[in-house]
Design a protein around this motif. Structure first.
Motif, short mmCIF file in Angstrom:
data_model
loop_
_atom_site.label_atom_id
_atom_site.label_comp_id
_atom_site.label_asym_id
_atom_site.label_seq_id
_atom_site.Cartn_x
_atom_site.Cartn_y
_atom_site.Cartn_z
N ILE A 1350 61.48 36.31 48.62
CA ILE A 1350 60.71 37.20 47.74
C ILE A 1350 60.76 38.64 48.25
N GLU A 1351 60.79 38.80 49.57
CA GLU A 1351 60.91 40.17 50.13
C GLU A 1351 62.22 40.79 49.69
N GLY A 1352 63.31 40.02 49.81
CA GLY A 1352 64.61 40.56 49.40
C GLY A 1352 64.64 40.93 47.94
N LEU A 1353 64.08 40.07 47.09
CA LEU A 1353 64.09 40.33 45.64
C LEU A 1353 63.18 41.51 45.28
N VAL A 1354 62.01 41.60 45.92
CA VAL A 1354 61.04 42.66 45.56
C VAL A 1354 61.53 44.03 46.03
N VAL A 1355 61.98 44.14 47.27
CA VAL A 1355 62.43 45.46 47.74
C VAL A 1355 63.66 45.91 46.96
N ASN A 1356 64.47 44.96 46.55
CA ASN A 1356 65.64 45.28 45.73
C ASN A 1356 65.23 45.85 44.38
N ALA A 1357 64.09 45.38 43.86
CA ALA A 1357 63.62 45.81 42.53
C ALA A 1357 62.80 47.10 42.59
N LEU A 1358 62.19 47.42 43.75
CA LEU A 1358 61.25 48.55 43.81
C LEU A 1358 61.79 49.77 44.56
N TYR A 1359 62.74 49.54 45.46
CA TYR A 1359 63.17 50.66 46.32
C TYR A 1359 63.79 51.78 45.48
N GLY A 1360 63.34 53.01 45.80
CA GLY A 1360 63.92 54.17 45.15
C GLY A 1360 63.35 54.48 43.78
N VAL A 1361 62.39 53.67 43.31
CA VAL A 1361 61.79 53.93 41.99
C VAL A 1361 60.67 54.96 42.15
N LYS A 1362 60.77 56.11 41.49
CA LYS A 1362 59.74 57.15 41.57
C LYS A 1362 58.54 56.72 40.72
N VAL A 1363 57.36 56.77 41.32
CA VAL A 1363 56.14 56.32 40.63
C VAL A 1363 55.53 57.51 39.90
N VAL A 1364 55.27 57.31 38.61
CA VAL A 1364 54.57 58.31 37.80
C VAL A 1364 53.38 57.59 37.16
N CYS A 1365 52.17 57.86 37.68
CA CYS A 1365 50.99 57.13 37.20
C CYS A 1365 50.60 57.61 35.81
N ASP A 1424 60.19 46.02 54.13
CA ASP A 1424 61.08 47.17 54.34
C ASP A 1424 62.42 46.90 53.65
N TYR A 1425 62.92 47.91 52.95
CA TYR A 1425 64.20 47.79 52.24
C TYR A 1425 65.35 47.50 53.20
N ASN A 1426 65.25 47.99 54.42
CA ASN A 1426 66.32 47.79 55.40
C ASN A 1426 66.44 46.33 55.85
N ASN A 1427 65.44 45.54 55.51
CA ASN A 1427 65.48 44.13 55.94
C ASN A 1427 66.18 43.21 54.94
N ARG A 1428 66.66 43.75 53.84
CA ARG A 1428 67.08 42.86 52.76
C ARG A 1428 68.29 41.99 53.13
N TRP A 1429 69.24 42.52 53.88
CA TRP A 1429 70.37 41.66 54.28
C TRP A 1429 69.96 40.68 55.38
N ARG A 1430 69.01 41.12 56.20
CA ARG A 1430 68.43 40.17 57.15
C ARG A 1430 67.77 39.01 56.40
#
Length: 1458
Positions: A1350-1365, A1424-1430
């Protein structure tokens, strides 16, 4: 005494509704009359003889004249007995002291004195033509064919292929008080005739002609009197965890007549009937024994068959159809059973129709009429006494020792029948000519005349009116008179509820694991959410823990589905017996569920409620309890509804999983009520979990104060932000400057819930519970999914057989004879197999029981040894021990082959045909034989030679026509017949060219000709040098004379005789006669004679202990000496330099993988079901989280849309398990025979899944990824796909691993919720690791594979997305006077994520919590996004761990408990 004038009735016994003893001219028995005496054609004949032909102590087994003569005396004697005779008293008396004739006569007299009406109807059928699906109607279903059929909507519902005629223009009748025997070879239409007569019509495409039951039309009879004509099928279907007594008591509670003897209670009636059945069928001592099945130890095969017979007898049905009901009974027990039928038919005027394979003359002569069928045509219908003379006059010859039934069925086979010299051209050659000859005969005209007279008699006497009156009397008080059910609906529910609790108590293992799992999971879950604080973080976690409480109980309810589906076949049988309404069965389950649900929730709540720190108000505590109880009951109903409308477990599980995922997505936890998309918003309104969740969270949070002053509960926080007036709560509902948030406000702002509605929500859950209960009950009552057990053959595409002409058949059989003769030349191997001092003890409650007692013997080259004895004497046990199949108990003794100890290849080079026909249903007959030949014949034998030998065995076993037919599964209604399975079982062993053959009842369930063919072939094997040891139950004289040696066992597993049989069985007969046994008459069947001598049968009584006689005999001493000599010559330390398997590891792997691949491809319900499941889950997730934006709420939605895939994995786990368990059944048989090792099997189970998983992952991604609006970069898409592939493999391999240490699908279903809920719990979404107690977050969180997936899938989906509330996500606070928002919050944002939407404003600040997608998961969960391949690597490592665990458990449980 005129039988026709006697008034007879339902009374105290299950049969007391029938007429009196025959005593008029039409039913007298002339004891002195010769068995073969011919009678003038056309006379109104009675049975001519009921003698056993083998020197019985009582020459006439069913002497009705004597019963009438002794009537008064016996009646006085019986009257003195207490009507309260219990089962225990029956046991003391023993079966030998019981006389059914006397008992029924007395009981009937009493019922007549009580004025109870009779219930007798005859049976008439005219011009009956029945058609079924032809061979070309269907072909073997595959994944491709299913998908193609789904797309070709224009073909839906259309009838394809041609119909085949099963019965052609059959006319006949069976009067009340008469017994009709239907004879024919397998496929002649005997079973179809019985099914149609029993009004079981659903599985046929067309039924023409007329059937009347005493003048009542079939349609009316089926509607109002369904249970009055009963069909007893060949297979035994019962609940394995009930005892014999419980099974019979239940049936009797639902069938006890309303009008009984004066002052006789219902319980007295039940006890008397059980006493009678127990004695009649020899079940008295087995009353407290579990019925058992392949997984549960219980009754023996023969005892289970007798229980099935007894259960049907409890129905008190007027007309009984018995289909091969002597299968699995020894000859003596079979004769006792048919005698019982004869007595009941005579005294109670029942109508009895039966088909029997391998019936002896003793059995045949008990019947009044016989109908012989061939290829669906009637070639003889008339009195039993005239059948043999009729065909002899036609020009056929019957050898002396051949029984009449064997002679009659043999006429239908060109190989078997014999003609009088010179008559070869004058006799009929095929079924059409036989039928024409019969219809042109005087006998046919006489039977037509008798039928016309009988119909006139029916019209005149109108027995239907008396029957209707008797039926009204039989109905219990308040039961509707037009209903086919005897008991009232409430009485049915009461009896079913008692049985339901007995079933639950009988399966204590599941009960213990269920509640044990609740305690363990409850404690783990509570400790994860340990003592939640009333803070902002605590508010989110409270939502998680309450959602998890519902999820946990829903998963437990889902585990009940497997148990619910297992009882369906018993339900179908009882439905045909009219024991109870199917809906009453469901209502009883609901009643039994309630106390179980209450106990479950109380245990769960005690584990969870206080440890989590939920509100300790008494009102809230008990509200929580009743909401969970009702939700649990509601979800039970939800899953069982799908079980009631689905044809099998796979379909039910897939459908329910799809809806469960939809319910969980729309529960209000993942997507708040006020953020749901309008197009799927309606799911929320029809969702019981949503109402349950809303009720639970409203009950918990109403009136609670959530502080905003703790660290992290307000914005801003930290040094310099101490004044609460200039802060705001991080949970919605509070106003700027508030120090706490009211739970009611929080729910309203976050979820759109109003807490005052919690009781409305509770009522809604109750409403859904009532709705599901009503829907399931109605579906069970009116949806017929099982086509009454009929079997349809399906072939490979284009391989369906074309009907051959008689000339072609003749050529084929001639070729077959030549092939058989040629094949026996070079197989002699000179094997000698011996066993000595064999003792076998098994653990039982309170100690041990010895099943085999000092047995010794041998088989030498050329020996064909029969292993005989009564049911339960230890025949199968001995074979299991000798063939090294036993895995429990203690075995002592010496076993040698060729004067050596057994080598590692013993099992492979030994053929063992077991009683149970266990085969892979997804293979064809030819494929199964080739698989066995490739893996068991030596590796140096060329493939072409193996293939040629397979074709030879196909011809020999008469299986060419079904060579390309799917073996199939009897339960599914598709596949080859029971008899063909038996032939396949033998064929599979023969193609391995074994050195030694063990056969356990190879002729059981086969017709006389098939049995003779098999035994004749085995004889040829023996003549060529193969030693053979074969158990046999009901051998005819012609069959028995093929054997040259006999090992006879008696009860207690002791030897009564071992040695030569001799010419005409004289050696054996002289032994018994010489030691005080009765004389054997010259016309006797020697096999039946010896069984009778040693006291086999249900009421057998030996004159002496024949085991002791044998032990003291000189013959025994000579055998002992010979065995000692063999032992003395054996080198105990000799080493064997042979491999256990014929092929190496990779050779085994390749063959097993190829078969497994075919098996998976031919399992469309499993694979196509998963396809639609994954497709639907992808679409519902994609459209529920449609085109996610960049707001703060969307960050949470992105996380939850991926979380749905975790829940979807649960359905893949559940579906994978029964699939593996099916494969394991035949793996265990094949592993025991050393086809291949456990390693290739375990690995192929996993490897075969990989291509399907790759496709499933692609389907899910196409349906979900772009609709949800996830990042479209190729790297992101590729990562999602490969991680999802590995994740699906992780789920399937986990399912396999759980199944590999579970003994039954039910056990696996009970264990599943533990693993799935724990894995989801520690994944980090429901409870972030920072909020977990340190004990769990320090190790369990890191050991959870779902965390990494789930960490790999979530960081893959959220990383780099700019949040505009947007406006709803912004938190409002008031800055201190004189400061702008930007100035005031600048120090805070140096260390915290987020931004100010209006930095220059000085009156009201709008704060967004996150500025980037990574802020969301790093701040709340710590990912952390850097953990995704781990993460990807670790998920792969967990897959490897699952593989190792699965292989280990396959190895550990590679042998069944037996």
């Amino acid at each position: 005494m005129d039988a026709h004038s006697m008034q007879h009735t339902p009374g105290e016994q299950p049969w007391l509704n029938q007429q009196q003893i025959h005593s008029d001219a039409s039913s007298e028995v002339d004891v002195e009359q010769d068995r073969d005496s011919s009678v003038t054609m056309g006379e109104d004949l009675s049975r001519t003889d009921t003698r056993g032909g083998f020197g019985e102590r009582r020459g006439n087994a069913v002497n009705i004249e004597t019963a009438v003569h002794d009537y008064e005396e016996l009646r006085r004697e019986m009257t003195q007995q207490s009507r309260r005779m219990s089962m225990s008293q029956g046991e003391k008396g023993g079966a030998a002291d019981f006389d059914l004739n006397d008992y029924l006569t007395d009981a009937k007299t009493k019922s007549e004195e009580a004025g109870i009406n009779r219930k007798n109807l005859g049976l008439v059928w005219r011009n009956l033509t029945v058609k079924g699906l032809g061979a070309d109607a269907k072909h073997i279903a595959t994944v491709h064919s299913w998908l193609a059929d789904t797309v070709q909507f224009w073909k839906w519902g259309k009838h394809q292929g041609t119909d085949r005629t099963i019965l052609n223009d059959i006319t006949g009748f069976c009067k009340d008080g008469e017994m009709l025997l239907v004879l024919g070879r397998p496929g002649a239409g005997c079973t179809t005739l019985l099914r149609v007569l029993a009004n079981m019509r659903a599985s046929f495409t067309s039924i023409e002609g007329e059937i009347t039951y005493g003048g009542i039309e079939a349609k009316e009879f089926g509607k109002h009197y369904r249970g009055e004509v009963c069909y007893n099928e060949e297979e035994d279907i019962n609940y394995p965890t009930l005892t014999t007594k419980q099974t019979l008591e239940f049936a009797l509670r639902t069938k006890a007549p309303g009008k009984r003897l004066p002052s006789e209670s219902k319980s007295e009636f039940v006890n008397k009937v059980i006493y009678m059945l127990g004695n009649m069928l020899g079940l008295t001592k087995q009353m407290d024994t579990l019925v058992g099945n392949a997984f549960v130890r219980g009754l023996s095969g023969g005892e289970r068959k007798r229980l099935s017979i007894a259960e049907q007898m409890t129905t008190r049905s007027t007309i009984n159809c018995w289909d091969c009901s002597t299968r699995g009974l020894d000859a003596s027990s079979a004769l006792d059973y048919v005698r019982s039928l004869r007595i009941m038919t005579d005294i109670l005027h029942k109508t009895t129709v039966a088909t029997l394979y391998q019936a002896s003359d003793s059995i045949f002569n008990l019947f009044d009429k016989v109908m012989v069928l061939d290829e669906g045509r009637c070639i003889y219908f008339g009195p039993t006494a005239q059948a043999k003379p009729y065909f002899q006059e036609m020009g056929f010859y019957c050898p002396d020792r051949k029984s009449t039934p064997d002679f009659l069925t043999g006429l239908c086979n060109m190989l078997e029948r014999q003609t009088v010299p010179g008559q070869e051209r004058n006799v009929p050659q095929n079924s059409v000519q036989f039928e024409r000859a019969y219809k042109e005969s005087q006998l046919f005209k006489n039977m037509e005349a008798e039928l016309v007279d009988y119909e006139a008699k029916i019209e005149k006497e109108n027995p239907a009116e008396v029957f209707r009156v008797a039926m009204k009397e039989a109905h219990q008080k308040h039961a509707p008179h037009k209903s086919p059910y005897t008991a009232t609906y409430i009485q049915q529910v009461k009896a079913l509820t008692i049985r339901q609790f007995q079933l639950i108590w009988g399966d204590k293992g599941s009960l213990i694991s269920r509640y044990g799992g609740v305690i363990v999971k409850g404690l783990i879950m509570a400790s994860v959410f340990y003592q939640l604080q009333l803070t902002a973080v605590g508010a989110f976690s409270r939502g998680g823990v309450l959602f998890f409480c519902l999820l946990f109980n829903a998963l437990i309810a889902q585990s009940e589905l497997a148990t619910f589906m297992q009882g369906r076949r018993v339900l179908e049988k009882h439905k045909s017996f009219a024991l109870y309404h199917p809906s009453a069965f469901y209502i009883s389950q609901v009643i039994a569920d309630f106390p179980l649900a209450v106990i479950q929730v109380i245990i769960f709540q005690l584990c969870v409620y206080f440890m989590v720190g939920l509100d300790l108000t008494a009102g809230k505590y008990f509200t929580f309890m009743i909401i969970l109880i009702v939700t649990n009951m509601c979800m039970n109903g939800f899953f069982r509804f799908f079980g009631s409308v689905s044809p099998n477990f796979f379909t039910a599980s897939q459908l329910s999983s799809i809806f469960l995922i939809a319910f969980l997505v729309y529960s209000g936890y993942q997507i708040p009520y006020n953020l749901m998309h309008p197009w799927l918003f309606w799911i929320y309104w029809i969702n019981p979990i949503a109402y349950g969740y809303k009720a639970l969270i409203s009950n918990e949070m109403t009136g609670q104060h959530y502080t905003c002053e703790s660290f992290g509960s307000s914005i801003p926080f930290g040094p310099g932000y101490d004044d609460p007036r200039y802060r705001t709560c991080t949970i919605k509902g509070a106003q700027p400057g508030d120090t706490y948030d009211l739970g009611d406000n929080y729910l309203s702002a976050t979820y759109g819930y109003e807490t005052w509605q919690r009781w409305i929500d509770f009522v809604a859950v109750i409403g859904f519970f009532v709705l599901f209960t009503a829907m399931t009950a109605l579906a069970m009552e009116y949806v017929d999914l099982v086509k009454e057990g009929s079997l349809t053959k399906v072939y490979k595409k284009g391989k369906a057989p074309v009907e051959a002409s008689e000339e072609d058949d003749l050529k084929a059989t001639t070729k077959q004879e030549e092939a058989v003769d040629d094949s026996m030349q070079n197989v002699a191997d000179g094997t000698t197999f011996s066993w000595h001092h064999m003792n076998y003890t098994v653990p039982v409650k309170g100690g041990t029981r010895q099943l085999l007692n000092d047995i010794g013997g041998f088989v030498k080259p050329g020996h064909l040894t029969a292993l005989m004895g009564s049911s339960g004497a230890g025949k199968t046990t001995l074979l299991d021990v000798l063939a090294k199949r036993k895995t429990i108990g203690k075995i002592d003794g010496r076993i040698y082959i060729n004067g050596e100890t057994l080598g590692p290849d013993f099992e492979r080079t030994t053929g063992y045909c077991e009683q149970m026909d266990v085969h892979s249903p997804n293979a064809t007959v030819r494929e199964a034989l080739k698989f066995s030949a490739y893996l068991r014949q030596p590796a140096n034998v060329p493939k072409a030679e193996k293939d040629a030998y397979v074709e030879q065995i196909l011809k020999l076993m008469e299986m060419e026509k079904i060579a390309d037919a799917l073996i199939g599964d009897i339960e599914s209604g598709v596949g080859i017949s029971v008899e063909e399975r038996k032939r396949l079982t033998i064929g599979v062993e023969l193609v391995g060219k074994p050195k030694l053959l063990f056969l356990d009842e190879p002729t059981s369930g086969l017709d006389a000709q098939s049995s003779y063919n098999i035994v004749r072939f085995i004889r040829k094997l023996a003549d060529a040098g193969w030693p053979v040891l074969c158990t046999i139950h009901q051998p005819s004289a012609t069959l028995f004379e093929q054997f040259d040696h006999l090992l006879l066992l008696v009860r207690g597993g002791r030897t009564a005789y071992f040695g030569e049989i001799g010419a005409d069985s004289q050696t054996m007969i002289q032994y018994f006669e010489g030691h005080g046994g009765p004389k054997c008459s010259p016309s006797a069947n020697p096999a039946e004679y010896i069984l009778e001598v040693v006291g086999a049968g249900t009421a057998g009584k030996a004159t002496k202990d024949w085991a002791d006689v044998w032990a003291d005999s000189p013959e025994s001493k000579a055998i002992e000496q010979e065995l000692e000599d063999i032992h003395g010559a054996v080198d105990q330390h000799a080493k064997h330099h042979v491999s256990a398997y014929s092929l190496n590891f990779w050779g085994q792997f390749w063959l097993v993988y190829k078969r497994m691949n075919v098996s998976w491809w031919r399992s469309p319900t499993y694979n196509v079901g998963r396809f639609f499941n994954v497709c639907f889950c992808g679409l519902i997730s994609g459209f529920s989280f449609w085109k996610l934006g960049n707001t703060a709420s969307d960050m949470q939605n992105r996380m939850f849309c991926v979380f749905t895939s975790l829940i979807m994995s649960n359905s893949l786990i559940i579906l994978a398990q029964p699939r593996f368990m099916q494969e394991r059944q035949w793996f265990r048989r094949e592993y025991a025979s050393k086809y291949y090792s456990w390693g290739p099997f375990a690995l192929t189970c996993l490897f075969v899944e990989i291509p399907y998983i790759i496709v499933l992952a692609a389907i899910f991604m196409f349906c979900f990824y772009w609709t949800a609006g996830l990042p479209t970069g190729s790297e992101r898409i590729g990562y999602f796909y490969i991680l999802f592939v590995v994740f699906l493999f992780l789920a399937v391999s986990l399912g396999f691993a759980i199944a590999s240490f579970s003994s039954t699908p039910t056990m696996a279903a009970v264990i599943n919720p533990f693993f799935t809920s724990i894995l989801i719990l520690f994944a980090g979404i429901v409870q972030p690791p920072s909020a977990m107690p340190h004990f769990w977050s320090s190790w369990m969180y890191w050991l959870d594979p779902y965390h990494y997936a789930i960490e790999g899938l979530v960081v893959n989906a959220l990383y780099g997305v700019k949040v505009v509330c947007d406006e709803n996500d912004l938190f409002t606070l008031i800055p201190p006077p004189g400061q702008s928002c930007g100035q005031y919050l600048a120090p805070y944002f140096q260390s915290a994520p987020g931004y100010v939407a209006n930095p220059d404003d000085t009156t009201s600040c709008k704060v967004c919590q996150y500025s980037d997608g990574s802020d969301f998961y790093s701040q709340t969960i710590g990912w952390d996004y850097n953990n995704r391949w781990r993460d990807f690597g670790i998920v792969c490592a967990f897959c490897l761990f699952n593989i190792v665990a699965f292989v280990f458990f396959v190895w550990l449980f590679r042998k069944p408990r037996r």
